[in-house]
Design an enzyme around this catalytic site. Sequence first.
Site, PDB file in Angstrom:
ATOM      1  N   LYS A  69     -34.635   4.419  15.509  1.00 43.71           N
ATOM      2  CA  LYS A  69     -34.473   5.619  14.673  1.00 43.71           C
ATOM      3  C   LYS A  69     -35.480   6.718  14.991  1.00 43.71           C
ATOM      4  O   LYS A  69     -35.212   7.905  14.713  1.00 43.71           O
ATOM      5  CB  LYS A  69     -34.577   5.241  13.196  1.00 43.71           C
ATOM      6  CG  LYS A  69     -33.405   4.432  12.666  1.00 43.71           C
ATOM      7  CD  LYS A  69     -32.195   5.303  12.401  1.00 43.71           C
ATOM      8  CE  LYS A  69     -31.118   4.568  11.633  1.00 43.71           C
ATOM      9  NZ  LYS A  69     -30.014   5.447  11.242  1.00 43.71           N
ATOM     10  N   ASP A 115     -32.196   4.086   4.223  1.00 42.33           N
ATOM     11  CA  ASP A 115     -32.076   2.683   3.871  1.00 42.33           C
ATOM     12  C   ASP A 115     -33.085   1.866   4.667  1.00 42.33           C
ATOM     13  O   ASP A 115     -32.962   0.658   4.781  1.00 42.33           O
ATOM     14  CB  ASP A 115     -30.650   2.161   4.056  1.00 42.33           C
ATOM     15  CG  ASP A 115     -29.976   2.711   5.298  1.00 42.33           C
ATOM     16  OD1 ASP A 115     -30.701   3.065   6.256  1.00 42.33           O
ATOM     17  OD2 ASP A 115     -28.740   2.777   5.337  1.00 42.33           O
TER      18      ASP A 115
END
Length: 374
Positions: A69, A115
């Site tokens: 990410k 998340d």
Amino acid sequence: MSEPRLVRNPLVAKGSVRSLVDGSRAFHRSMPDYRPTPLTALPAAAARLGVGSVHAKDESRRMGMPSFKILGASWATYRTLLAYLGHTADSGIELADLKTELASRPGLRLVSATDGNHGRAVARMAALLGLSAHILVPEDMVAARIDAIAAEGAKVEVVRGGYDDAIRRSAELADTDSLVVSDTSWEGYVDPPSWVIDGYSTMIGEILDDIDAGTVPRPSVVVAQIGVGAFAAAVARGFRNSAGTRLVGVEPTDADCVTASIEAGGITTIPGPQRSNMAGLNCGTPSVIAWPDVSGGYDTFVTVTDTAAEDAMRLMYADEVVSGESGAAGLAGLLTHARELGLGPDDHILVFSTEGATDTANFNRVTGAALAGE
């Protein structure tokens, strides 16, 4: 929990998929700790599936973070801040110079819903640039992931409900001093999520370099896990012109917003909150900006149970790849649907281990390992 299913994509139109945008690669190469991550052979998985080979892009150690990410978050943060300061995308401003310029704006902060891994990466970028970060998380996030975000120096706000509720809360916080860096898009908010997708092109470029060099076989099947679709869109772009390569998208059975949208013929929000142990995939609404490439680029969508994800974690660990629940989802899709997908000995498969053991206690429980926490 619904049963796992396989859906052939009636919307597939690979000619409509956008080209890979590779502008982030030079930027990532300038960042601390950048190096290409390995494409690791998984012989145990190949034997179990009865295929020629399986390789995993192992993102458990990407620039000092336990997931891929940081690629999307760093590029989107950089582009967001350039736009905020009135600089063009090709200005060539380095991070150190950007940090110096931002020092004159002490009230500025980065905001993001997550998340898990995306928010931690945004928090890391905020710390690198001397900014504060406010990260919104769903109420069922495990303490280890919350603690990891807080350890980056961010303020963490737990939002009642699921990921979609955290997204709504992040949008409410946007103002002139609070810049939202999200990996999903909604009406009126599309630029940062599009930059997130572009940021992932660095990883795809590394893979294509290895394929072109002949260090790994050209894949006949590429499997990508799907949350809101940003990562899956980057994969679709990377393999849009790869003749003979099938793309398979994987979601949890109870967080299947893209599969449900394919079945409905357009973007659909599924009831939530989503509670899969594949926390990075617990999304209820596809990203508007990712949808055209995901819906046009994938041949098949499959859903998998938490039990299948845990099985895949163990199988990957047998080949010395440490993969978290979301990271193992792609392999779980193959294990669950191998027969329906028609896999055979001529197939060479690429999967993405998108995260390491971000919940170390659960990883150790599932695999029998004894890893120390991050």
